[in-house]
Scaffold this motif. Structure first.
Motif: not given
Length: 288
Positions: A196-208
């Motif tokens: 589970t990876l917390p990422i700031e709300n409003g950031f685009n995000a992707g995993v490759y």
């Protein structure tokens, strides 16, 4: 916190760059258009490719860039870079090269002389990272980030790890100096782990996924050479179905027009025409 929704899973398309990089490109693609994962514009996964010993270095000959940054992460092999700003360097396993093209630079990227002569396996990622309009004509800059400068964060008690290349994650801040807020993580995980990876709300995000496979929270599978793009709020959660190597990209969107042509990424067509003229007139420098 809620788990982020999945917007799309895109497969990489095969291609070749120069005579030394056999790549898979998941973005831009039919699944993710240019700018949809802003500030990240392009992702090329070169290799893994085995090269026989040779005398002549392979790679990409002299070419220009303006208006964005190139980020190269080496997983196997060795790469040499030189550019018209006078920067030069050699990066190998675990190292990162972060070049801000800004107002314009001419450079080349090739297998190192030692790698060429010895042969071996080459694997790397190259990203194009957009620049906000106010920084598109900034002076070129080169950051050579060595593996021992990149901090690691233990995940799930150390069963998995995340190297923090850029941004702040798990209390560690990556060494890359960026011109817009972002997070870039090199993740290595073991089969069976749930991350589970917390990422700031409003950031685009992707995993490759470079190798292995993961199951997302909604049950969808992301396999090797595929990228998952997420919504703008919540954590990213997935299960590792195999021992897996992942690149996580997250950043504040640059909500500005994009005009692109070949190696130039600006905001207007007129700026693209100016970039072409400046390159041909030598204003981006010369690499002998």
């Amino acid at each position: 916190m809620t788990t982020r929704s999945v917007k799309v899973i895109a497969k990489a398309n095969p291609a070749q760059v120069g005579d030394g990089f056999f790549i898979r490109r998941p973005m831009p693609s039919a699944g993710i258009d240019l700018g949809e994962l802003s500030p990240f514009l392009l992702l090329d996964h070169a290799g893994p490719t085995v090269f026989k010993p040779a005398r002549t270095r392979r790679g990409v000959d002299v070419h220009p860039h303006r208006g964005f940054e190139t980020v190269t992460i080496v997983y196997q092999g060795e790469l040499e870079h030189r550019d018209s700003s006078g920067s030069a360097g050699k990066i190998s396993v675990g190292d990162v090269q972060w070049m801000t093209a800004g107002s314009g630079v001419v450079h080349e990227e090739k297998h190192s002389q030692a790698f060429t002569e010895q042969g071996g396996t080459l694997e790397m990622i190259q990203l194009w990272v957009n620049l906000p309009a106010k920084y598109k004509m900034t002076a070129p800059k080169y950051q050579e980030i060595l593996a021992d400068q990149i901090p690691s964060v233990e995940l799930n008690g150390g069963q998995s790890t995340a190297r923090v290349i850029a941004g702040t994650f798990g209390g560690k801040t990556g060494p890359a100096v960026t011109l817009s807020p972002m997070i870039m993580l090199d993740i290595r995980g073991k089969a069976g782990e749930i991350l589970t990876l917390p990422i700031e709300n409003g950031f685009n995000a992707g995993v490759y996924v470079l190798s292995g496979a993961i199951r997302l929270a909604d049950g969808q599978i992301v396999e090797e050479a595929e990228i998952a793009q997420f919504g703008l709020s919540g954590n990213i959660k997935f299960e590792l179905l195999e021992n897996t190597k992942i690149l996580l990209l997250a950043g504040e969107p640059i909500n500005e027009p994009i005009a692109s042509y070949g190696p130039f990424v600006m905001n207007t067509a007129a700026e693209i025409q100016q970039a072409i003229a400046d390159f041909h007139s030598g204003k981006m420098g010369v690499l002998a």
